[in-house]
Design a protein around this motif. Structure first.
Motif, PDB file in Angstrom:
ATOM      1  N   LEU A 178       0.822  -1.217   0.000  1.00  0.00           N
ATOM      2  CA  LEU A 178       0.000   0.000   0.000  1.00  0.00           C
ATOM      3  C   LEU A 178       0.855   1.266   0.000  1.00  0.00           C
ATOM      4  O   LEU A 178       0.363   2.354  -0.319  1.00  0.00           O
ATOM      5  N   CYS A 179       2.136   1.139   0.358  1.00  0.00           N
ATOM      6  CA  CYS A 179       3.018   2.319   0.338  1.00  0.00           C
ATOM      7  C   CYS A 179       3.270   2.823  -1.077  1.00  0.00           C
ATOM      8  O   CYS A 179       3.816   3.910  -1.256  1.00  0.00           O
ATOM      9  N   HIS A 180       2.883   2.042  -2.089  1.00  0.00           N
ATOM     10  CA  HIS A 180       2.924   2.557  -3.463  1.00  0.00           C
ATOM     11  C   HIS A 180       1.903   3.678  -3.628  1.00  0.00           C
ATOM     12  O   HIS A 180       2.008   4.486  -4.565  1.00  0.00           O
ATOM     13  N   LYS A 181       0.892   3.700  -2.729  1.00  0.00           N
ATOM     14  CA  LYS A 181      -0.177   4.698  -2.814  1.00  0.00           C
ATOM     15  C   LYS A 181      -0.093   5.759  -1.732  1.00  0.00           C
ATOM     16  O   LYS A 181      -0.311   6.940  -1.985  1.00  0.00           O
ATOM     17  N   GLU A 182       0.182   5.333  -0.485  1.00  0.00           N
ATOM     18  CA  GLU A 182       0.157   6.261   0.643  1.00  0.00           C
ATOM     19  C   GLU A 182       1.066   5.746   1.755  1.00  0.00           C
ATOM     20  O   GLU A 182       1.075   4.552   2.044  1.00  0.00           O
ATOM     21  N   ILE A 183       1.848   6.638   2.356  1.00  0.00           N
ATOM     22  CA  ILE A 183       2.764   6.208   3.414  1.00  0.00           C
ATOM     23  C   ILE A 183       2.334   6.682   4.799  1.00  0.00           C
ATOM     24  O   ILE A 183       2.942   6.298   5.796  1.00  0.00           O
ATOM     25  N   ASN A 184       1.309   7.532   4.867  1.00  0.00           N
ATOM     26  CA  ASN A 184       0.796   7.973   6.162  1.00  0.00           C
ATOM     27  C   ASN A 184      -0.485   7.233   6.500  1.00  0.00           C
ATOM     28  O   ASN A 184      -1.030   6.499   5.678  1.00  0.00           O
ATOM     29  N   CYS A 185      -0.983   7.430   7.697  1.00  0.00           N
ATOM     30  CA  CYS A 185      -2.140   6.680   8.188  1.00  0.00           C
ATOM     31  C   CYS A 185      -3.340   6.833   7.252  1.00  0.00           C
ATOM     32  O   CYS A 185      -3.747   7.950   6.920  1.00  0.00           O
ATOM     33  N   MET A 186      -3.916   5.721   6.861  1.00  0.00           N
ATOM     34  CA  MET A 186      -5.052   5.753   5.931  1.00  0.00           C
ATOM     35  C   MET A 186      -6.330   6.243   6.592  1.00  0.00           C
ATOM     36  O   MET A 186      -7.306   6.562   5.899  1.00  0.00           O
ATOM     37  N   ALA A 187      -6.363   6.291   7.936  1.00  0.00           N
ATOM     38  CA  ALA A 187      -7.564   6.741   8.632  1.00  0.00           C
ATOM     39  C   ALA A 187      -7.607   8.253   8.832  1.00  0.00           C
ATOM     40  O   ALA A 187      -8.612   8.779   9.323  1.00  0.00           O
ATOM     41  N   LEU A 188      -6.539   8.960   8.461  1.00  0.00           N
ATOM     42  CA  LEU A 188      -6.580  10.417   8.510  1.00  0.00           C
ATOM     43  C   LEU A 188      -7.611  10.920   7.501  1.00  0.00           C
ATOM     44  O   LEU A 188      -7.788  10.329   6.429  1.00  0.00           O
ATOM     45  N   GLU A 189      -8.261  12.020   7.840  1.00  0.00           N
ATOM     46  CA  GLU A 189      -9.340  12.505   6.992  1.00  0.00           C
ATOM     47  C   GLU A 189      -8.883  12.744   5.545  1.00  0.00           C
ATOM     48  O   GLU A 189      -9.619  12.447   4.594  1.00  0.00           O
ATOM     49  N   GLU A 190      -7.651  13.232   5.385  1.00  0.00           N
ATOM     50  CA  GLU A 190      -7.178  13.538   4.030  1.00  0.00           C
ATOM     51  C   GLU A 190      -6.828  12.278   3.230  1.00  0.00           C
ATOM     52  O   GLU A 190      -6.572  12.346   2.018  1.00  0.00           O
ATOM     53  N   ASN A 191      -6.835  11.115   3.894  1.00  0.00           N
ATOM     54  CA  ASN A 191      -6.457   9.882   3.196  1.00  0.00           C
ATOM     55  C   ASN A 191      -7.610   8.894   3.023  1.00  0.00           C
ATOM     56  O   ASN A 191      -7.382   7.734   2.672  1.00  0.00           O
ATOM     57  N   LEU A 192      -8.836   9.325   3.243  1.00  0.00           N
ATOM     58  CA  LEU A 192      -9.962   8.412   3.161  1.00  0.00           C
ATOM     59  C   LEU A 192     -10.276   7.977   1.725  1.00  0.00           C
ATOM     60  O   LEU A 192     -11.088   7.083   1.508  1.00  0.00           O
ATOM     61  N   ASP A 193      -9.591   8.595   0.760  1.00  0.00           N
ATOM     62  CA  ASP A 193      -9.800   8.224  -0.643  1.00  0.00           C
ATOM     63  C   ASP A 193      -8.744   7.242  -1.148  1.00  0.00           C
ATOM     64  O   ASP A 193      -8.725   6.911  -2.332  1.00  0.00           O
ATOM     65  N   VAL A 194      -7.882   6.739  -0.273  1.00  0.00           N
ATOM     66  CA  VAL A 194      -6.736   5.945  -0.711  1.00  0.00           C
ATOM     67  C   VAL A 194      -7.148   4.744  -1.551  1.00  0.00           C
ATOM     68  O   VAL A 194      -6.559   4.473  -2.602  1.00  0.00           O
ATOM     69  N   VAL A 195      -8.155   4.010  -1.101  1.00  0.00           N
ATOM     70  CA  VAL A 195      -8.548   2.788  -1.800  1.00  0.00           C
ATOM     71  C   VAL A 195      -8.888   3.070  -3.261  1.00  0.00           C
ATOM     72  O   VAL A 195      -8.562   2.284  -4.151  1.00  0.00           O
ATOM     73  N   LEU A 196      -9.527   4.211  -3.513  1.00  0.00           N
ATOM     74  CA  LEU A 196      -9.992   4.512  -4.865  1.00  0.00           C
ATOM     75  C   LEU A 196      -8.992   5.315  -5.701  1.00  0.00           C
ATOM     76  O   LEU A 196      -9.257   5.597  -6.863  1.00  0.00           O
ATOM     77  N   ARG A 197      -7.856   5.668  -5.129  1.00  0.00           N
ATOM     78  CA  ARG A 197      -6.871   6.424  -5.912  1.00  0.00           C
ATOM     79  C   ARG A 197      -6.335   5.573  -7.061  1.00  0.00           C
ATOM     80  O   ARG A 197      -6.141   4.362  -6.937  1.00  0.00           O
TER      81      ARG A 197
END
Length: 262
Positions: A38-57
Protein backbone atom coordinates in the motif's frame (compact mmCIF):
# COMPACT_ATOMS: atom_id res chain seq x y z
CA UNK A 1 19.74 1.94 6.90
CA UNK A 2 22.35 2.93 9.47
CA UNK A 3 22.14 5.78 11.92
CA UNK A 4 24.98 7.71 13.52
CA UNK A 5 22.78 9.59 16.00
CA UNK A 6 22.25 7.72 19.29
CA UNK A 7 18.62 6.55 19.74
CA UNK A 8 17.67 7.58 16.22
CA UNK A 9 14.48 5.79 15.16
CA UNK A 10 12.88 5.12 11.78
CA UNK A 11 9.59 6.69 12.94
CA UNK A 12 8.50 9.33 10.42
CA UNK A 13 4.80 9.72 11.26
CA UNK A 14 2.58 9.35 14.34
CA UNK A 15 -1.22 9.17 14.21
CA UNK A 16 -3.52 9.12 17.24
CA UNK A 17 -7.09 8.09 18.08
CA UNK A 18 -8.22 10.31 21.00
CA UNK A 19 -11.34 8.26 21.84
CA UNK A 20 -9.30 5.16 22.67
CA UNK A 21 -6.00 6.94 23.51
CA UNK A 22 -4.11 4.90 20.93
CA UNK A 23 -0.93 5.99 19.14
CA UNK A 24 0.10 4.63 15.74
CA UNK A 25 3.85 4.75 15.07
CA UNK A 26 4.85 4.54 11.41
CA UNK A 27 8.35 3.26 10.59
CA UNK A 28 10.22 3.59 7.30
CA UNK A 29 12.25 0.87 5.62
CA UNK A 30 11.36 -2.73 4.78
CA UNK A 31 13.08 -6.08 4.25
CA UNK A 32 10.53 -7.26 1.66
CA UNK A 33 9.54 -5.93 -1.76
CA UNK A 34 5.81 -6.73 -1.85
CA UNK A 35 4.46 -6.01 -5.30
CA UNK A 36 1.09 -4.81 -3.97
CA UNK A 37 2.38 -2.81 -0.99
CA UNK A 38 0.00 0.00 0.00
CA UNK A 39 3.02 2.32 0.34
CA UNK A 40 2.92 2.56 -3.46
CA UNK A 41 -0.18 4.70 -2.81
CA UNK A 42 0.16 6.26 0.64
CA UNK A 43 2.76 6.21 3.41
CA UNK A 44 0.80 7.97 6.16
CA UNK A 45 -2.14 6.68 8.19
CA UNK A 46 -5.05 5.75 5.93
CA UNK A 47 -7.56 6.74 8.63
CA UNK A 48 -6.58 10.42 8.51
CA UNK A 49 -9.34 12.50 6.99
CA UNK A 50 -7.18 13.54 4.03
CA UNK A 51 -6.46 9.88 3.20
CA UNK A 52 -9.96 8.41 3.16
CA UNK A 53 -9.80 8.22 -0.64
CA UNK A 54 -6.74 5.95 -0.71
CA UNK A 55 -8.55 2.79 -1.80
CA UNK A 56 -9.99 4.51 -4.87
CA UNK A 57 -6.87 6.42 -5.91
CA UNK A 58 -5.50 5.55 -9.33
CA UNK A 59 -2.55 3.14 -8.76
CA UNK A 60 -0.77 4.69 -11.74
CA UNK A 61 -0.31 7.98 -9.94
CA UNK A 62 3.30 8.75 -8.86
CA UNK A 63 4.42 7.01 -5.67
CA UNK A 64 4.58 9.16 -2.50
CA UNK A 65 7.95 10.71 -1.72
CA UNK A 66 10.08 9.04 0.93
CA UNK A 67 10.02 10.68 4.37
CA UNK A 68 12.56 13.45 4.82
CA UNK A 69 12.67 13.46 8.63
CA UNK A 70 12.78 10.86 11.36
CA UNK A 71 12.30 11.25 15.10
CA UNK A 72 14.95 10.39 17.64
CA UNK A 73 13.77 8.69 20.81
CA UNK A 74 13.47 11.86 22.89
CA UNK A 75 11.57 13.67 20.13
CA UNK A 76 9.23 10.71 19.84
CA UNK A 77 8.56 10.64 23.59
CA UNK A 78 8.10 14.42 23.72
CA UNK A 79 5.47 14.14 20.98
CA UNK A 80 3.59 11.37 22.78
CA UNK A 81 3.66 13.19 26.13
CA UNK A 82 1.20 15.69 24.65
CA UNK A 83 -1.58 13.09 24.90
CA UNK A 84 -2.61 10.17 27.14
CA UNK A 85 -1.47 6.85 25.69
CA UNK A 86 -3.14 3.57 26.61
CA UNK A 87 -2.08 1.69 23.49
CA UNK A 88 0.70 1.94 20.93
CA UNK A 89 0.71 0.18 17.56
CA UNK A 90 3.99 -0.15 15.64
CA UNK A 91 3.40 -0.24 11.90
CA UNK A 92 4.33 1.55 8.67
CA UNK A 93 6.66 -0.29 6.33
CA UNK A 94 8.42 -2.62 8.82
CA UNK A 95 8.87 -1.65 12.47
CA UNK A 96 10.83 -4.77 13.41
CA UNK A 97 13.96 -3.59 11.58
CA UNK A 98 14.12 -0.26 13.44
CA UNK A 99 17.41 -0.49 15.43
CA UNK A 100 15.67 1.44 18.23
CA UNK A 101 12.63 -0.86 18.46
CA UNK A 102 13.61 -2.29 21.85
CA UNK A 103 14.49 1.13 23.26
CA UNK A 104 11.20 2.64 22.09
CA UNK A 105 9.07 -0.14 23.59
CA UNK A 106 10.99 0.00 26.86
CA UNK A 107 10.52 3.78 27.07
CA UNK A 108 6.79 3.52 26.31
CA UNK A 109 6.29 0.92 29.02
CA UNK A 110 8.23 2.97 31.56
CA UNK A 111 6.45 6.25 30.76
CA UNK A 112 2.88 5.17 29.93
CA UNK A 113 2.63 1.48 30.89
CA UNK A 114 0.68 1.15 27.64
CA UNK A 115 -0.32 -1.94 25.67
CA UNK A 116 2.12 -2.43 22.79
CA UNK A 117 1.32 -4.22 19.53
CA UNK A 118 3.78 -4.94 16.72
CA UNK A 119 2.52 -5.30 13.15
CA UNK A 120 5.23 -7.21 11.30
CA UNK A 121 5.99 -9.30 8.23
CA UNK A 122 7.83 -11.70 10.52
CA UNK A 123 11.10 -11.81 8.60
CA UNK A 124 12.98 -10.49 11.63
CA UNK A 125 12.04 -10.73 15.29
CA UNK A 126 13.17 -7.72 17.35
CA UNK A 127 13.49 -7.64 21.13
CA UNK A 128 9.93 -8.45 22.22
CA UNK A 129 10.54 -8.05 25.96
CA UNK A 130 8.20 -5.07 26.21
CA UNK A 131 5.78 -6.08 23.42
CA UNK A 132 2.36 -7.42 24.44
CA UNK A 133 1.00 -8.59 21.10
CA UNK A 134 2.30 -9.50 17.65
CA UNK A 135 0.25 -9.32 14.47
CA UNK A 136 2.09 -11.23 11.75
CA UNK A 137 1.37 -10.87 8.05
CA UNK A 138 1.83 -14.30 6.50
CA UNK A 139 1.11 -13.16 2.90
CA UNK A 140 1.46 -16.75 1.57
CA UNK A 141 2.66 -20.10 2.88
CA UNK A 142 3.46 -21.66 -0.50
CA UNK A 143 7.19 -20.85 -0.93
CA UNK A 144 7.06 -20.11 -4.67
CA UNK A 145 4.02 -17.87 -4.34
CA UNK A 146 5.51 -15.99 -1.40
CA UNK A 147 8.74 -15.40 -3.33
CA UNK A 148 6.83 -14.27 -6.41
CA UNK A 149 4.96 -11.66 -4.37
CA UNK A 150 7.73 -10.47 -2.01
CA UNK A 151 10.96 -11.47 -3.85
CA UNK A 152 12.06 -13.25 -0.66
CA UNK A 153 11.77 -16.62 1.08
CA UNK A 154 9.14 -17.26 3.75
CA UNK A 155 11.19 -19.85 5.64
CA UNK A 156 12.04 -17.55 8.55
CA UNK A 157 8.54 -16.05 8.61
CA UNK A 158 6.87 -19.40 9.21
CA UNK A 159 9.48 -20.37 11.79
CA UNK A 160 9.11 -17.03 13.60
CA UNK A 161 5.33 -17.40 13.72
CA UNK A 162 5.77 -20.59 15.74
CA UNK A 163 8.48 -19.00 17.90
CA UNK A 164 6.28 -16.05 18.87
CA UNK A 165 3.48 -18.42 19.83
CA UNK A 166 5.86 -20.46 21.99
CA UNK A 167 7.04 -17.27 23.69
CA UNK A 168 3.52 -16.93 25.04
CA UNK A 169 2.89 -13.60 23.34
CA UNK A 170 -0.63 -12.83 22.20
CA UNK A 171 -0.49 -13.63 18.49
CA UNK A 172 -2.72 -12.76 15.54
CA UNK A 173 -2.29 -13.49 11.84
CA UNK A 174 -3.35 -11.62 8.74
CA UNK A 175 -3.07 -11.87 4.97
CA UNK A 176 -4.34 -10.05 1.89
CA UNK A 177 -6.73 -11.77 -0.51
CA UNK A 178 -5.55 -10.96 -4.05
CA UNK A 179 -7.71 -12.40 -6.86
CA UNK A 180 -5.57 -14.38 -9.28
CA UNK A 181 -2.60 -14.54 -6.92
CA UNK A 182 -3.24 -15.09 -3.21
CA UNK A 183 -6.65 -16.59 -3.79
CA UNK A 184 -9.09 -19.01 -2.17
CA UNK A 185 -6.77 -22.01 -2.27
CA UNK A 186 -3.83 -20.15 -0.77
CA UNK A 187 -6.00 -18.47 1.87
CA UNK A 188 -7.16 -21.89 3.06
CA UNK A 189 -3.54 -23.09 3.15
CA UNK A 190 -2.63 -20.10 5.34
CA UNK A 191 -5.51 -20.94 7.68
CA UNK A 192 -4.41 -24.58 7.85
CA UNK A 193 -0.85 -23.52 8.75
CA UNK A 194 -2.14 -21.26 11.54
CA UNK A 195 -4.42 -24.03 12.83
CA UNK A 196 -1.49 -26.44 13.04
CA UNK A 197 0.03 -24.02 15.56
CA UNK A 198 -3.25 -23.29 17.38
CA UNK A 199 -6.77 -23.15 15.84
CA UNK A 200 -7.68 -20.38 18.31
CA UNK A 201 -5.20 -17.87 16.85
CA UNK A 202 -7.28 -15.03 15.31
CA UNK A 203 -6.89 -14.60 11.54
CA UNK A 204 -7.89 -11.51 9.55
CA UNK A 205 -8.20 -11.51 5.76
CA UNK A 206 -7.92 -8.10 4.11
CA UNK A 207 -9.36 -7.42 0.68
CA UNK A 208 -6.75 -6.27 -1.81
CA UNK A 209 -7.17 -2.89 -3.46
CA UNK A 210 -5.15 -1.77 -6.45
CA UNK A 211 -1.70 -0.58 -5.42
CA UNK A 212 1.35 -0.48 -7.63
CA UNK A 213 1.36 0.56 -11.25
CA UNK A 214 3.14 -2.57 -12.51
CA UNK A 215 0.58 -5.24 -11.65
CA UNK A 216 -2.85 -6.02 -13.07
CA UNK A 217 -4.61 -7.52 -10.04
CA UNK A 218 -8.13 -6.31 -9.41
CA UNK A 219 -9.97 -5.60 -6.17
CA UNK A 220 -11.56 -8.53 -4.37
CA UNK A 221 -15.35 -8.73 -4.46
CA UNK A 222 -17.58 -9.15 -1.36
CA UNK A 223 -18.54 -12.61 -2.64
CA UNK A 224 -14.88 -13.65 -2.87
CA UNK A 225 -14.19 -12.35 0.63
CA UNK A 226 -17.16 -14.30 2.01
CA UNK A 227 -15.84 -17.49 0.40
CA UNK A 228 -12.32 -16.82 1.72
CA UNK A 229 -13.67 -16.38 5.24
CA UNK A 230 -15.70 -19.58 4.99
CA UNK A 231 -12.67 -21.53 3.73
CA UNK A 232 -10.52 -20.28 6.61
CA UNK A 233 -13.22 -21.12 9.15
CA UNK A 234 -12.90 -24.78 8.20
CA UNK A 235 -9.67 -24.68 10.20
CA UNK A 236 -9.86 -21.74 12.61
CA UNK A 237 -12.22 -20.56 15.33
CA UNK A 238 -11.80 -16.79 14.90
CA UNK A 239 -11.74 -15.47 11.31
CA UNK A 240 -12.63 -11.94 10.19
CA UNK A 241 -12.30 -10.07 6.93
CA UNK A 242 -12.09 -6.39 6.04
CA UNK A 243 -13.21 -4.68 2.86
CA UNK A 244 -14.19 -1.17 1.87
CA UNK A 245 -17.52 -1.46 0.08
CA UNK A 246 -18.54 2.22 0.18
CA UNK A 247 -17.84 4.17 -2.99
CA UNK A 248 -16.35 6.93 -0.87
CA UNK A 249 -15.41 6.91 2.80
CA UNK A 250 -16.21 9.90 5.00
CA UNK A 251 -15.08 10.84 8.47
CA UNK A 252 -18.41 9.73 9.94
CA UNK A 253 -17.80 6.21 8.59
CA UNK A 254 -14.79 5.70 10.87
CA UNK A 255 -15.14 3.89 14.16
CA UNK A 256 -12.76 6.41 15.76
CA UNK A 257 -11.44 9.79 14.70
CA UNK A 258 -7.72 9.69 13.92
CA UNK A 259 -5.52 12.79 13.96
CA UNK A 260 -1.91 13.51 13.12
CA UNK A 261 0.54 14.01 15.99
CA UNK A 262 3.60 14.16 13.73
Amino acid sequence: MQYLIPNQTTVYHIAYAPAIEKAYLFHWGCNLKCRGCLCHKEINCMALEENLDVVLRDPRLPKPKDPSQYLDLEELMTTLRKVPVKEALFEGQEASIDPAYGAITEALKAEFDCYITLNTNGVKLPDLSHTDEVVMSLKAVTPKLYRDYTLHSNERVLRHFVEVFRLGKKLRAESVFIPGLIDLEETEKIAAFIAAVDPNIPYRIDAYFESGADNSWRRATPEEMAKAKAAAKKHLVNVTCTQQTAAKLEKKDLMYEVVRLY
